[in-house]
Scaffold this motif. Structure first.
Motif, mmCIF file in Angstrom:
data_model
loop_
_atom_site.group_PDB
_atom_site.id
_atom_site.type_symbol
_atom_site.label_atom_id
_atom_site.label_comp_id
_atom_site.label_asym_id
_atom_site.label_seq_id
_atom_site.Cartn_x
_atom_site.Cartn_y
_atom_site.Cartn_z
ATOM 1 N N VAL A 53 0.856 -1.200 0.000
ATOM 2 C CA VAL A 53 0.000 0.000 0.000
ATOM 3 C C VAL A 53 0.885 1.241 0.000
ATOM 4 C CG1 VAL A 53 -1.689 1.341 1.340
ATOM 5 C CG2 VAL A 53 -1.918 -1.147 1.192
ATOM 6 N N GLY A 54 1.955 1.189 0.824
ATOM 7 C CA GLY A 54 2.897 2.306 0.894
ATOM 8 C C GLY A 54 3.541 2.550 -0.454
ATOM 9 N N SER A 55 4.028 1.495 -1.112
ATOM 10 C CA SER A 55 4.734 1.747 -2.373
ATOM 11 C C SER A 55 3.777 2.110 -3.498
ATOM 12 C CB SER A 55 5.681 0.605 -2.760
ATOM 13 O OG SER A 55 5.072 -0.618 -2.549
ATOM 14 N N ALA A 56 2.567 1.526 -3.522
ATOM 15 C CA ALA A 56 1.611 1.891 -4.580
ATOM 16 C C ALA A 56 1.206 3.365 -4.435
ATOM 17 C CB ALA A 56 0.372 1.001 -4.522
ATOM 18 N N SER A 57 0.955 3.809 -3.202
ATOM 19 C CA SER A 57 0.507 5.190 -3.043
ATOM 20 C C SER A 57 1.651 6.164 -3.334
ATOM 21 C CB SER A 57 -0.122 5.430 -1.670
ATOM 22 O OG SER A 57 0.682 4.916 -0.661
ATOM 23 N N ASP A 111 -8.534 -11.358 9.567
ATOM 24 C CA ASP A 111 -8.997 -10.387 8.584
ATOM 25 C C ASP A 111 -7.934 -9.288 8.456
ATOM 26 O OD1 ASP A 111 -11.824 -9.380 7.281
ATOM 27 O OD2 ASP A 111 -10.484 -7.744 7.842
ATOM 28 N N PRO A 112 -7.592 -8.920 7.208
ATOM 29 C CA PRO A 112 -6.473 -7.981 7.047
ATOM 30 C C PRO A 112 -6.817 -6.506 7.306
ATOM 31 C CG PRO A 112 -7.332 -8.627 4.895
ATOM 32 C CD PRO A 112 -8.102 -9.411 5.927
ATOM 33 N N PHE A 113 -8.113 -6.183 7.538
ATOM 34 C CA PHE A 113 -8.514 -4.772 7.605
ATOM 35 C C PHE A 113 -7.702 -3.976 8.632
ATOM 36 C CE2 PHE A 113 -11.076 -1.235 9.168
ATOM 37 C CZ PHE A 113 -11.391 -0.586 7.986
ATOM 38 N N ASP A 114 -7.553 -4.540 9.837
ATOM 39 C CA ASP A 114 -6.860 -3.787 10.900
ATOM 40 C C ASP A 114 -5.389 -3.554 10.568
ATOM 41 O OD1 ASP A 114 -9.149 -3.513 12.336
ATOM 42 O OD2 ASP A 114 -8.781 -5.242 13.640
ATOM 43 N N ARG A 115 -4.806 -4.470 9.777
ATOM 44 C CA ARG A 115 -3.402 -4.290 9.362
ATOM 45 C C ARG A 115 -3.292 -3.236 8.274
ATOM 46 N NH1 ARG A 115 -3.303 -9.757 9.200
ATOM 47 N NH2 ARG A 115 -3.411 -9.891 6.941
ATOM 48 N N LEU A 116 -4.316 -3.193 7.382
ATOM 49 C CA LEU A 116 -4.225 -2.330 6.200
ATOM 50 C C LEU A 116 -4.693 -0.903 6.463
ATOM 51 C CD1 LEU A 116 -5.424 -4.874 3.483
ATOM 52 C CD2 LEU A 116 -3.119 -3.950 3.780
ATOM 53 N N LEU A 117 -5.609 -0.732 7.424
ATOM 54 C CA LEU A 117 -6.150 0.612 7.658
ATOM 55 C C LEU A 117 -5.052 1.639 7.973
ATOM 56 C CD1 LEU A 117 -8.660 2.445 7.764
ATOM 57 C CD2 LEU A 117 -8.815 1.919 10.211
ATOM 58 N N PRO A 118 -4.091 1.327 8.884
ATOM 59 C CA PRO A 118 -3.051 2.329 9.145
ATOM 60 C C PRO A 118 -2.290 2.726 7.875
ATOM 61 C CG PRO A 118 -2.971 0.581 10.789
ATOM 62 C CD PRO A 118 -3.945 0.135 9.738
ATOM 63 N N ALA A 119 -2.025 1.751 6.997
ATOM 64 C CA ALA A 119 -1.312 2.066 5.744
ATOM 65 C C ALA A 119 -2.169 2.954 4.849
ATOM 66 C CB ALA A 119 -0.950 0.772 5.017
ATOM 67 N N ALA A 120 -3.484 2.708 4.838
ATOM 68 C CA ALA A 120 -4.387 3.547 4.035
ATOM 69 C C ALA A 120 -4.429 4.970 4.600
ATOM 70 C CB ALA A 120 -5.782 2.934 4.012
ATOM 71 N N LEU A 121 -4.423 5.064 5.934
ATOM 72 C CA LEU A 121 -4.464 6.401 6.565
ATOM 73 C C LEU A 121 -3.199 7.199 6.244
ATOM 74 C CD1 LEU A 121 -5.848 5.349 10.071
ATOM 75 C CD2 LEU A 121 -7.048 6.793 8.420
ATOM 76 N N GLU A 122 -2.085 6.468 6.077
ATOM 77 C CA GLU A 122 -0.794 7.126 5.802
ATOM 78 C C GLU A 122 -0.525 7.304 4.313
ATOM 79 O OE1 GLU A 122 1.342 8.336 7.983
ATOM 80 O OE2 GLU A 122 -0.016 7.737 9.599
ATOM 81 N N SER A 123 -1.448 6.850 3.455
ATOM 82 C CA SER A 123 -1.146 6.754 2.022
ATOM 83 C C SER A 123 -1.146 8.082 1.285
ATOM 84 C CB SER A 123 -2.175 5.830 1.353
ATOM 85 O OG SER A 123 -3.468 6.454 1.413
ATOM 86 N N GLY A 124 -1.699 9.105 1.915
ATOM 87 C CA GLY A 124 -1.822 10.385 1.212
ATOM 88 C C GLY A 124 -3.077 10.447 0.365
ATOM 89 N N ALA A 125 -3.886 9.368 0.389
ATOM 90 C CA ALA A 125 -5.143 9.388 -0.378
ATOM 91 C C ALA A 125 -6.123 10.349 0.302
ATOM 92 C CB ALA A 125 -5.745 7.993 -0.435
#
Ligand SMILES: Cc1cc2nc3c(=O)[nH]c(=O)nc-3n(C[C@H](O)[C@H](O)[C@H](O)COP(=O)(O)O)c2cc1C
Length: 359
Positions: A53-57, A111-125
């Protein structure tokens, strides 16, 4: 030029949102090209690792200063314990044909949601969208405190009302024509398949937040029609899969470009959740396999992943998940920027044509 309140709020000059195409359908080049064209590009991050998520964003941010969105699946109930032997034996011959070892029962993971949410919050989206349910209150609060614009996915009016009550900023109304996974909250039953034409105005009437129309929209005629139904933007997936920037295997692009209007089916064969794709041998065999031939989501997805990856590399369309909506005959092979320009031109033309219908 089209202008809606939602577009103005998000700084969009085109009403087109590129659907998140999880599993590699979208690419940073596509997402950025859509945002650079005045639409809204999305990263489908549901199957990624937090690092990815970090590298894609970062790759999107390198290509655009414009706003973009990121998408995850809402947290799901853990998959129930299953025996799984019939699912393994139905899939096994397809693995053998591709020179793969026989499939094994996938382990149930968190479930991966809790792992991925912090990365989404940091993604700049700037936008966060999700499908398969509502979000926990805590996640809603975290997204809001980041100032992210939150979009949920509804396939029925009841789901739209639940999303509105949870505090989303907008709702994607996903009609039955849509390619890929159905956003239905509950998949124990057959799931709702209300067409876009019927669904969009009923959701528009039921909620106060802006509605984004999705499902079967492939050109400016569809975009204009969706706006007439009360949508304030559209979300298009299949139309972007065949662009030069589309990340799906070439064999899938060719299958979409060649598919007729009645060639797609909704199936649970590839992932365990209902999704629309072009019918092929794997789908037909597994769907005919009877009780137990399909593991619950996400186990079936894990089970079929090595087969799908190998089939993509081998150019074998018979056991690839050929996700696509019902608008396949309108798909085109263009660059993303070119497609965006065409869509805007066509929408203007369709709306002008509509105004000439008035006496
Ligand atoms: C290959 C593919 C992958 C998709 N992945 C996601 C996803 O990760 N998250 C999501 O919310 N929707 C996903 N969708 C559904 C789209 O968001 C959208 O509802 C759909 O593409 C609209 O219909 P259309 O394909 O006819 O334009 C996917 C669709 C396709 C075709």
């Amino acid at each position: 030029m089209v202008r809606t309140d939602l577009m103005q709020r998000l700084g969009m000059t085109s009403p087109v949102m590129q659907a998140p195409l999880g599993g590699g359908g979208d690419t940073p080049a596509m997402t950025a090209a859509v945002s650079n064209a005045g639409g809204m590009g999305f990263i489908g991050a549901a199957y990624m690792t937090p690092e990815a998520v970090g590298s894609a964003s970062e790759a999107v941010r390198e290509r655009t200063n414009g706003a973009f969105g990121i998408n995850l699946f809402a947290p799901q109930r853990p998959a129930p314990e299953v025996d799984g032997q019939s699912a393994l034996s139905v899939a096994a011959p397809f693995f053998t044909d591709l020179g793969l070892e026989a499939p094994t029962l996938p382990a149930v993971s968190d479930d991966p949601f809790d792992r991925l949410l912090p990365a989404a919050l940091e993604s700049g989206a700037r936008l966060f969208s999700f499908t398969f349910g509502t979000l926990p209150e805590e996640a809603m609060r975290a997204l809001k405190s980041r100032g992210m614009f939150i979009i949920g996915t509804a396939t029925t009016v009841a789901e739209a009302l639940a999303l509105a009550a949870s505090g989303v900023d907008a709702i994607t109304a996903q009609g039955g024509e849509a390619g890929g996974h159905r956003g239905s909250f509950d998949t124990d039953g057959p799931g709702a398949v209300v067409g876009t034409m019927a669904l969009v105005p009923q959701i528009v009437d039921a909620v106060k937040v802006p509605v984004i129309a999705s499902g079967g929209i492939m050109d400016g005629r569809g975009i204009a029609a969706a706006l007439m139904l009360g949508a304030q933007a559209v979300q298009m997936g299949t139309a972007f899969l065949t662009t030069a920037e589309g990340g799906v295997p070439e064999v899938q692009k060719q299958a979409i470009l060649a598919a007729g209007d009645n060639d797609t089916r909704i199936t649970r064969a590839f992932s365990g959740r209902p999704a629309r794709g072009i019918a092929n041998r794997f789908m037909q065999t597994v769907d005919a396999g009877g009780e137990g031939a399909i593991l619950p989501f996400p186990l079936q997805n894990q089970l079929t992943r090595p087969m799908r990856t190998a089939a993509g590399k081998a150019g074998d369309a018979s056991c690839l998940s050929l996700w696509a909506g019902q608008g396949t005959r309108m798909s085109r092979r263009l660059g993303t920027a070119e497609l965006m320009a065409e869509l805007d031109r066509e929408t203007d033309a369709a709306l002008k044509r509509a105004s000439t219908l008035l006496d």
